[in-house]
Design a protein around this motif. Structure first.
Motif, PDB file in Angstrom:
ATOM      1  N   CYS A  97       0.801  -1.234   0.000  1.00 19.44           N
ATOM      2  CA  CYS A  97       0.000   0.000   0.000  1.00 19.44           C
ATOM      3  C   CYS A  97       0.831   1.279   0.000  1.00 19.44           C
ATOM      4  CB  CYS A  97      -0.989   0.054   1.167  1.00 19.44           C
ATOM      5  SG  CYS A  97      -2.094  -1.368   1.263  1.00 19.44           S
ATOM      6  N   THR A  98       2.139   1.186   0.109  1.00 16.87           N
ATOM      7  CA  THR A  98       2.970   2.394   0.159  1.00 16.87           C
ATOM      8  C   THR A  98       3.925   2.514  -1.026  1.00 16.87           C
ATOM      9  OG1 THR A  98       4.701   1.321   1.466  1.00 16.87           O
ATOM     10  CG2 THR A  98       2.926   2.424   2.676  1.00 16.87           C
ATOM     11  N   THR A  99       4.208   1.409  -1.684  1.00 14.23           N
ATOM     12  CA  THR A  99       5.147   1.458  -2.802  1.00 14.23           C
ATOM     13  C   THR A  99       4.388   1.836  -4.059  1.00 14.23           C
ATOM     14  OG1 THR A  99       6.524  -0.217  -1.766  1.00 14.23           O
ATOM     15  CG2 THR A  99       6.874   0.188  -4.117  1.00 14.23           C
ATOM     16  N   ASN A 100       4.641   3.059  -4.529  1.00 14.44           N
ATOM     17  CA  ASN A 100       3.987   3.573  -5.731  1.00 14.44           C
ATOM     18  C   ASN A 100       5.026   3.771  -6.827  1.00 14.44           C
ATOM     19  OD1 ASN A 100       1.180   4.064  -4.845  1.00 14.44           O
ATOM     20  ND2 ASN A 100       2.165   5.437  -3.403  1.00 14.44           N
ATOM     21  N   HIS A 101       4.632   3.452  -8.037  1.00  7.58           N
ATOM     22  CA  HIS A 101       5.468   3.670  -9.214  1.00  7.58           C
ATOM     23  C   HIS A 101       4.667   4.570 -10.148  1.00  7.58           C
ATOM     24  CE1 HIS A 101       7.922   0.264  -7.874  1.00  7.58           C
ATOM     25  NE2 HIS A 101       6.775  -0.352  -7.655  1.00  7.58           N
ATOM     26  N   THR A 102       5.274   5.645 -10.616  1.00 10.42           N
ATOM     27  CA  THR A 102       4.610   6.559 -11.534  1.00 10.42           C
ATOM     28  C   THR A 102       5.266   6.419 -12.898  1.00 10.42           C
ATOM     29  OG1 THR A 102       4.158   8.064  -9.715  1.00 10.42           O
ATOM     30  CG2 THR A 102       3.960   8.960 -11.943  1.00 10.42           C
ATOM     31  N   HIS A 103       4.457   6.142 -13.922  1.00 16.17           N
ATOM     32  CA  HIS A 103       4.958   5.903 -15.275  1.00 16.17           C
ATOM     33  C   HIS A 103       4.349   6.908 -16.239  1.00 16.17           C
ATOM     34  CE1 HIS A 103       6.507   2.104 -13.742  1.00 16.17           C
ATOM     35  NE2 HIS A 103       5.320   1.921 -13.188  1.00 16.17           N
ATOM     36  N   LYS A 104       5.214   7.615 -16.957  1.00 15.88           N
ATOM     37  CA  LYS A 104       4.799   8.643 -17.916  1.00 15.88           C
ATOM     38  C   LYS A 104       5.050   8.162 -19.339  1.00 15.88           C
ATOM     39  CE  LYS A 104       5.701  12.249 -14.581  1.00 15.88           C
ATOM     40  NZ  LYS A 104       4.606  13.146 -14.464  1.00 15.88           N
ATOM     41  N   PRO A 105       4.570   8.894 -20.350  1.00 16.90           N
ATOM     42  CA  PRO A 105       4.768   8.474 -21.739  1.00 16.90           C
ATOM     43  C   PRO A 105       6.242   8.157 -22.039  1.00 16.90           C
ATOM     44  CG  PRO A 105       3.218  10.273 -21.671  1.00 16.90           C
ATOM     45  CD  PRO A 105       3.774  10.126 -20.267  1.00 16.90           C
ATOM     46  N   GLY A 106       6.434   7.016 -22.691  1.00 19.19           N
ATOM     47  CA  GLY A 106       7.767   6.550 -23.042  1.00 19.19           C
ATOM     48  C   GLY A 106       8.378   5.631 -22.012  1.00 19.19           C
ATOM     49  N   ASP A 114      -7.480 -11.928 -10.566  1.00 17.75           N
ATOM     50  CA  ASP A 114      -7.992 -10.930  -9.634  1.00 17.75           C
ATOM     51  C   ASP A 114      -7.540 -11.251  -8.213  1.00 17.75           C
ATOM     52  OD1 ASP A 114      -9.279  -9.514 -11.598  1.00 17.75           O
ATOM     53  OD2 ASP A 114     -11.259 -10.330 -11.168  1.00 17.75           O
ATOM     54  N   ALA A 115      -7.399 -10.204  -7.419  1.00 20.25           N
ATOM     55  CA  ALA A 115      -6.991 -10.361  -6.024  1.00 20.25           C
ATOM     56  C   ALA A 115      -7.810  -9.398  -5.168  1.00 20.25           C
ATOM     57  CB  ALA A 115      -5.501 -10.069  -5.871  1.00 20.25           C
ATOM     58  N   ALA A 116      -7.938  -9.736  -3.902  1.00 18.03           N
ATOM     59  CA  ALA A 116      -8.631  -8.855  -2.960  1.00 18.03           C
ATOM     60  C   ALA A 116      -7.742  -7.660  -2.639  1.00 18.03           C
ATOM     61  CB  ALA A 116      -8.965  -9.621  -1.691  1.00 18.03           C
ATOM     62  N   ASN A 117      -8.358  -6.545  -2.274  1.00 22.33           N
ATOM     63  CA  ASN A 117      -7.619  -5.400  -1.797  1.00 22.33           C
ATOM     64  C   ASN A 117      -6.833  -5.854  -0.569  1.00 22.33           C
ATOM     65  OD1 ASN A 117      -6.848  -3.042  -0.336  1.00 22.33           O
ATOM     66  ND2 ASN A 117      -8.500  -1.883  -1.251  1.00 22.33           N
ATOM     67  N   PRO A 118      -5.505  -5.656  -0.567  1.00 25.57           N
ATOM     68  CA  PRO A 118      -4.700  -6.120   0.559  1.00 25.57           C
ATOM     69  C   PRO A 118      -4.832  -5.280   1.830  1.00 25.57           C
ATOM     70  CG  PRO A 118      -3.324  -4.998  -1.028  1.00 25.57           C
ATOM     71  CD  PRO A 118      -4.706  -5.082  -1.636  1.00 25.57           C
TER      72      PRO A 118
END
Length: 143
Positions: free
Chosen positions: A85-94, A134-138
Motif C-alpha cells: 500500500c505504500t510502494t507507488n510507481h509513476t509511469h509517464k509516456p515513453g 484478480d486479487a482482494a484489496n490487501p
C-alpha cells in the motif's frame, strides 16, 4: 522487428489478464477498455499484445499475473501501487514497465490524472493462462 512485435504482444497480454473476473473478494476494474492487437502461442507460452486505455479515475483492480508483463506508456500517467500500500510507481509516456509473475506480486494500476492512460502491453504467460488473476484489496485505503 519480429522481436519487437513479440515484446509488445506479451506486454499487452499481461495487462489484459488483470481485467478478467476472479475471486469473490476481487476488486473489479473500472474505466478500463482493451483491444487485442496480436496473439500467438510458441513453445508453451502465450504472447498477447494489447492496447489498454484507462480513463481518468479508472483502475485495473487488484491483480497479479501468471507470467511476465511488459508495457510501454503511450499517453497519460499510470500509478501502480504494490500490495504493501505504500510502494507507488509513476509511469509517464515513453516509460517501460515490467511486472513479474506470481501471487506474491499483487498490484493495482490507477489513472489519477485528467487524461486517459494508454498502454501497449505484452503478456508472456504459460499457454492457456488468463491475462491476470484478480486479487482482494490487501488492506489499502483505496480500491
Amino acid at each position: 522487428m519480429r522481436a519487437i512485435h513479440r515484446f509488445t504482444l506479451a506486454g499487452v497480454a499481461a495487462f489484459s489478464l488483470a481485467l478478467l473476473p476472479g475471486t469473490a473478494n476481487a476488486t473489479p476494474s473500472s474505466g478500463v477498455s482493451a483491444t487485442i492487437l496480436a496473439q500467438t502461442t510458441v513453445g508453451g507460452k502465450d504472447y498477447i499484445l494489447r492496447e489498454i486505455t484507462i480513463q481518468p479515475g479508472g483502475s485495473t483492480g487488484w491483480h497479479y499475473h501468471d507470467g511476465t508483463l511488459y508495457a510501454v506508456v503511450k499517453e497519460g500517467t499510470l500509478t501502480r501501487t504494490e500490495s504493501d500500500c505504500t510502494t507507488n510507481h509513476t509511469h509517464k509516456p515513453g516509460n517501460t514497465i515490467v511486472e513479474p509473475s506470481g501471487a506474491d506480486h499483487v498490484h493495482i494500476g490507477r489513472n489519477l490524472g485528467t487524461s486517459p492512460v494508454v498502454l501497449d502491453v505484452l503478456y508472456v504467460n504459460p499457454a492457456g493462462s488468463p491475462l491476470a488473476q484478480d486479487a482482494a484489496n490487501p488492506g489499502c485505503s483505496f480500491q
